[in-house]
Structures are given as structure tokens and as C-alpha cells.
Scaffold this active site. Structure first.
Site, short mmCIF file in Angstrom:
data_model
loop_
_atom_site.label_atom_id
_atom_site.label_comp_id
_atom_site.label_asym_id
_atom_site.label_seq_id
_atom_site.Cartn_x
_atom_site.Cartn_y
_atom_site.Cartn_z
CB THR A 103 0.49 -10.48 -5.09
OG1 THR A 103 1.44 -10.02 -4.13
CG2 THR A 103 0.31 -9.40 -6.17
CE LYS A 173 3.52 -7.16 -4.31
NZ LYS A 173 3.35 -8.42 -3.57
CE LYS A 234 0.86 -14.07 -8.80
NZ LYS A 234 0.61 -13.33 -7.53
#
Length: 273
Positions: A103, A173, A234
Site C-alpha cells: 500500500t 486501496k 501510514k
């Protein structure tokens, strides 16, 4: 950039780089499916269990990908992805396919693609699901790029949602994970509110499960999943870094996550009091 690909079969040589909480069970599934697997991880000890099961350990990213038909990366963040890319790209063979399941966001995906030589195909394929889904092959794979040559391989890891051109998987995502993380954080506060109002947790939980938030309640109380708070912070940070304005709720969620270094390695369910 001209790209060529080879249909993946069990004779396909795979290099898997990044053996953290998600990478290890994903690599194990490919190994169990009969693929020839070379693995690399920055902390080499993490490769030992897979080597015992038949994988070959490489000493460097370049060594891992040399001669590989398919390269799969599952790395923690953009900095790690770019560093590994610099180390391995010179060793990629023409005709190889690189599947990045990390990711890292669409900006990093575009940077990775810009560094590739002609003849190497790229698929951004971040996944939804935690270690439990990685172990049982139940991940949702959000794929940007042409997946047909590696559909059989990806099927060992989960179901594929084709999102469009390269970069769209990484973008989707960020959308999905921001919604999930934000929802889990909000539910954690809802339960805190219920406790302060003297409501039994069982009553509150059952009512929430019966509401439109039911799926997120299951994630908040999951015991076999593991998505560290630091990685959640994050991921939300990557969404905010896109420069899209008008996301005050997501900014608040990021602030909460980033303010809990005591929970950095704990699953997001630890936000629940």
C-alpha cells in the site's frame, strides 16, 4: 514503455520480496501451490520458515529477482518500495511481470513505473484483508494493469477486482482503507461513549452489529487479524498526502492514530477500550 508478459503456470519462477505479517502467509500459499519461490527480506531470519518449506532465500533484492518470471513485493511504505526497486530493477529480465501488493498510493506507483525498463510489465495490486485472509487465500486484490497472464497465480491469494489502468488499484486501496480505518476508529469511540453512559457492552455491540455498521463491528472485535496502528496511520496519511481537500474527518482519524505510539504495533482493534 513496451511490455511483454508470459502466462503464469506452476513452472513460473516467482520472487517474493517482503516477508512481514502479510508477505509471509502470501508467499506460503504460493509455495504450497507448487510455484518455484525465491524469497528475500531485509531481516533475513524471517525467510527461515519458508526455506524449511522449500523456498530459496536470496541475499539481496537483485539476487532474488534475477531470472524470475514474476516478482511480487509486499513492503511497508513508499520509502521501502522505492529502495527495493532501486536494488532490484537492474536485475529484472525482459518479459518479467512485477506485482506490487504494497500500500504505497498512486504517486509512488507512478514513480516505480517510471523507473522500469522496456519489456517489464507492472501491476499495482494492493490487498484488502489482514493476516487471516492472507493465510486462507481470502484477500481482495485491487489490481491496476493487465492481470490476465497472472490470474491463476493471483487466485491463490484471493479474488481480483480489476480497477483499470496501472495506478487505479493503489488509488482504490486508499479509498477503501480510509473508510475502514475511519469506521473502526469511530466505532471504538461509540463504544467508549456507550460505556460512559452506563450501557452494557454486549447490548451496544449487538445493536451495532444489527445496524448498517455490522461489518465494521466484526473488524473491531476480530481476534485473528493484525493491522498495526502505525500502518493504519501510514495508510490514512497516504490518502491525505494526495492533496485532496475537504477531508476533516480523515484528518482527525489520522491525528488519533498518530498520537498513539503506545499502540503502534498493536492491531487497530486495540483502539477499543
Amino acid at each position: 514503455m513496451t511490455m511483454t508478459t508470459t502466462m503464469a503456470t506452476n513452472e513460473t519462477k516467482i520472487a517474493f520480496l517482503g516477508l512481514g505479517g502479510m508477505g509471509t502467509p502470501m508467499a506460503r500459499r504460493l509455495l504450497a501451490a507448487g510455484y518455484g519461490l525465491t524469497v528475500w527480506n531485509r531481516t533475513s531470519a524471517r525467510a527461515e520458515a519458508l526455506v524449511a518449506e522449500g523456498a530459496v532465500a536470496a541475499a539481496s533484492p537483485a539476487e532474488a529477482v534475477r531470472g524470475a518470471d514474476v516478482v511480487i513485493t509486499m513492503l511497508a511504505d513508499p520509502a521501502a518500495a522505492l529502495a527495493v526497486a532501486d536494488a532490484m530493477i537492474p536485475a529484472l529480465r525482459a518479459g518479467a511481470t512485477w506485482i506490487d501488493t504494497s500500500t504505497v498510493g498512486p504517486d509512488t506507483v507512478r514513480e516505480l513505473v517510471s523507473r522500469l525498463p522496456d519489456g517489464v510489465a507492472f501491476i499495482d495490486a494492493p490487498v484488502m484483508g489482514s493476516v487471516d485472509r492472507a493465510a486462507d487465500g481470502g484477500l481482495l486484490i485491487l489490481a491496476g494493469g493487465e492481470t490476465a497472464p497472472v490470474d491463476g497465480l493471483l487466485a491463490e491469494l484471493g479474488s481480483v477486482r480489476r480497477c483499470g489502468e496501472v495506478g487505479t488499484g493503489a488509488a482504490l486501496k486508499l479509498v477503501l482503507i480510509s473508510g475502514v480505518i475511519g469506521g473502526v476508529a469511530l466505532l471504538a469511540e461509540s463504544l467508549r461513549l456507550a460505556g460512559a453512559l452506563g450501557l452494557p457492552e454486549d447490548l451496544t455491540r449487538s445493536a451495532l452489529e444489527a445496524s448498517p455498521l455490522g461489518g465494521l463491528v466484526g473488524r473491531l472485535f476480530a481476534t485473528e487479524a493484525h493491522f498495526p496502528v502505525a500502518l493504519a496511520a501510514k495508510d490514512v496519511g497516504l490518502a491525505l498526502a494526495t492533496g485532496v481537500g475537504g477531508l476533516p474527518v480523515l484528518e482527525a482519524v489520522h491525528g488519533v492514530l498518530a498520537s498513539r505510539p503506545d499502540l503502534a504495533t498493536s492491531d487497530v482493534s486495540s483502539l477499543h477500550p
